[in-house]
Design an enzyme around this catalytic site. Structure first.
Site, PDB file in Angstrom:
ATOM      1  N   CYS A  21       0.859  -1.188   0.000  1.00 40.61           N
ATOM      2  CA  CYS A  21       0.000   0.000   0.000  1.00 40.61           C
ATOM      3  C   CYS A  21       0.894   1.235   0.000  1.00 40.61           C
ATOM      4  O   CYS A  21       2.061   1.162  -0.406  1.00 40.61           O
ATOM      5  CB  CYS A  21      -0.992  -0.025   1.170  1.00 40.61           C
ATOM      6  N   ASN A  40       2.149   1.547   4.408  1.00 37.32           N
ATOM      7  CA  ASN A  40       2.470   0.281   5.080  1.00 37.32           C
ATOM      8  C   ASN A  40       2.174   0.335   6.580  1.00 37.32           C
ATOM      9  O   ASN A  40       2.842  -0.296   7.388  1.00 37.32           O
ATOM     10  CB  ASN A  40       3.933  -0.133   4.839  1.00 37.32           C
ATOM     11  N   CYS A  93      -1.586   0.869   7.429  1.00 34.90           N
ATOM     12  CA  CYS A  93      -3.023   0.560   7.554  1.00 34.90           C
ATOM     13  C   CYS A  93      -3.421  -0.703   6.787  1.00 34.90           C
ATOM     14  O   CYS A  93      -3.676  -1.751   7.387  1.00 34.90           O
ATOM     15  CB  CYS A  93      -3.871   1.737   7.075  1.00 34.90           C
ATOM     16  N   ARG A  94      -3.471  -0.607   5.449  1.00 31.99           N
ATOM     17  CA  ARG A  94      -4.057  -1.704   4.662  1.00 31.99           C
ATOM     18  C   ARG A  94      -3.132  -2.900   4.465  1.00 31.99           C
ATOM     19  O   ARG A  94      -3.528  -4.049   4.680  1.00 31.99           O
ATOM     20  CB  ARG A  94      -4.508  -1.177   3.288  1.00 31.99           C
ATOM     21  N   SER A  95      -1.894  -2.659   4.003  1.00 32.73           N
ATOM     22  CA  SER A  95      -1.047  -3.820   3.682  1.00 32.73           C
ATOM     23  C   SER A  95      -0.604  -4.602   4.929  1.00 32.73           C
ATOM     24  O   SER A  95      -0.543  -5.832   4.860  1.00 32.73           O
ATOM     25  CB  SER A  95       0.136  -3.452   2.781  1.00 32.73           C
ATOM     26  N   ASP A 107      -8.834   3.399   1.739  1.00 32.11           N
ATOM     27  CA  ASP A 107      -7.765   3.668   2.703  1.00 32.11           C
ATOM     28  C   ASP A 107      -8.353   4.191   4.010  1.00 32.11           C
ATOM     29  O   ASP A 107      -8.847   5.318   4.066  1.00 32.11           O
ATOM     30  CB  ASP A 107      -6.797   4.695   2.110  1.00 32.11           C
TER      31      ASP A 107
HETATM   32  P1  4NP Z   1      -1.913   2.886   4.049  1.00 34.60           P
HETATM   33  O1  4NP Z   1      -2.594   4.250   4.541  1.00 34.60           O
HETATM   34  O2  4NP Z   1      -1.338   3.172   2.683  1.00 34.60           O
HETATM   35  O3  4NP Z   1      -3.074   1.937   3.977  1.00 34.60           O
HETATM   36  O4  4NP Z   1      -0.901   2.516   5.078  1.00 34.60           O
HETATM   37  C1  4NP Z   1      -1.907   5.457   4.709  1.00 34.60           C
HETATM   38  C2  4NP Z   1      -1.087   5.626   5.805  1.00 34.60           C
HETATM   39  C3  4NP Z   1      -0.443   6.862   5.990  1.00 34.60           C
HETATM   40  C4  4NP Z   1      -0.630   7.875   5.072  1.00 34.60           C
HETATM   41  C5  4NP Z   1      -1.442   7.693   3.966  1.00 34.60           C
HETATM   42  C6  4NP Z   1      -2.076   6.478   3.783  1.00 34.60           C
HETATM   43  N1  4NP Z   1       0.007   9.135   5.271  1.00 34.60           N
HETATM   44  O5  4NP Z   1      -0.325  10.104   4.544  1.00 34.60           O
HETATM   45  O6  4NP Z   1       0.860   9.241   6.180  1.00 34.60           O
END
Ligand code: 4NP
Length: 155
Positions: free
Chosen positions: A8, A11, A13-15, A124
Site C-alpha cells: 500500500c 504500510n 493501515c491496509r497492507s 484507505d
Molecule cells: P496505508 O494508509 O497506505 O493503507 O498505510 C496510509 C497511511 C499513511 C498515510 C497515507 C495512507 N500518510 O499520509 O501518512
C-alpha cells in the site's frame, strides 16, 4: 517457498492488515511451511513504525496476530524476491510499476481484482476512518488469493 507481498502507500493501515489476515489464513489452512507473507509501502513515510492503531484494534478484535509487523519501503529487488505482488489500490499498482518497470510486472495485481466487488480499490482507512470496511474487503480478497495460489502452485 512461495513468497507473497502486500503493498500500500504507508504500510501502516491496509497492507499490514492484509499481511496479518493472509498469514492467519495460511497458518489456519496448514500452508505456513510453503507460503511466506510480507508487506511494504511505496512511500518512505513510516519506515520502522508499527501498524496504525485502527489496524491493530481490528486484528485484535478478530484474534489475528500482528507480531513482528513493522513498516518498510517497497524496493526494486522485491520484484524478483516475491512470486505474488499484491497492490491494495490502483495508485499503489502504478507506483509498483514505476519502481519495477512494466516488463517486470506480470506477477503484480490488485487484491480486489480477485473478487466480485465493483470498486477494485481497497479504501484507505487512514482517510476514511472505516477500518471495519477495509477488514471485510481484505478478508474477502485474502480468501480468493489463497485459492488462486493453491490452484496455481498445486498445493
Ligand atoms: P496505508 O494508509 O497506505 O493503507 O498505510 C496510509 C497511511 C499513511 C498515510 C497515507 C495512507 N500518510 O499520509 O501518512
Amino acid at each position: 517457498m512461495i513468497r507473497v507481498v502486500f503493498v500500500c502507500l504507508g504500510n501502516i493501515c491496509r497492507s499490514p492488515m492484509a499481511e496479518a489476515v493472509f498469514r492467519h489464513l495460511v497458518k489456519e489452512r496448514g500452508y505456513d511451511k510453503k507460503i511466506q507473507v510480507d508487506s511494504a509501502g511505496t512511500s518512505n513515510w513510516h519506515i520502522n513504525k508499527r501498524p496504525h492503531i485502527g489496524t491493530l484494534d481490528k486484528l485484535e478484535k478478530y484474534n489475528i496476530s500482528s507480531e513482528n509487523i513493522v513498516a518498510r519501503q517497497f524496493r526494486k529487488d522485491d520484484g524478483e524476491a516475491f512470486d505474488y505482488i499484491v497492490a491494495m489500490d490502483q495508485s499503489n499498482y502504478d507506483n509498483i510499476v514505476s519502481v519495477l518497470g512494466s516488463d517486470a510486472c506480470s506477477h503484480v495485481f490488485k487484491l480486489l481484482d480477485l473478487t466480485e466487488v465493483t470498486n477494485k480499490d481497497v479504501p484507505d482507512p487512514y482517510y476514511s476512518g472505516d477500518f471495519e470496511e477495509t477488514y471485510e474487503l481484505v478478508l474477502e480478497g485474502s480468501e480468493r488469493l489463497l485459492e488462486k495460489i493453491i490452484k496455481e502452485q498445486q498445493l
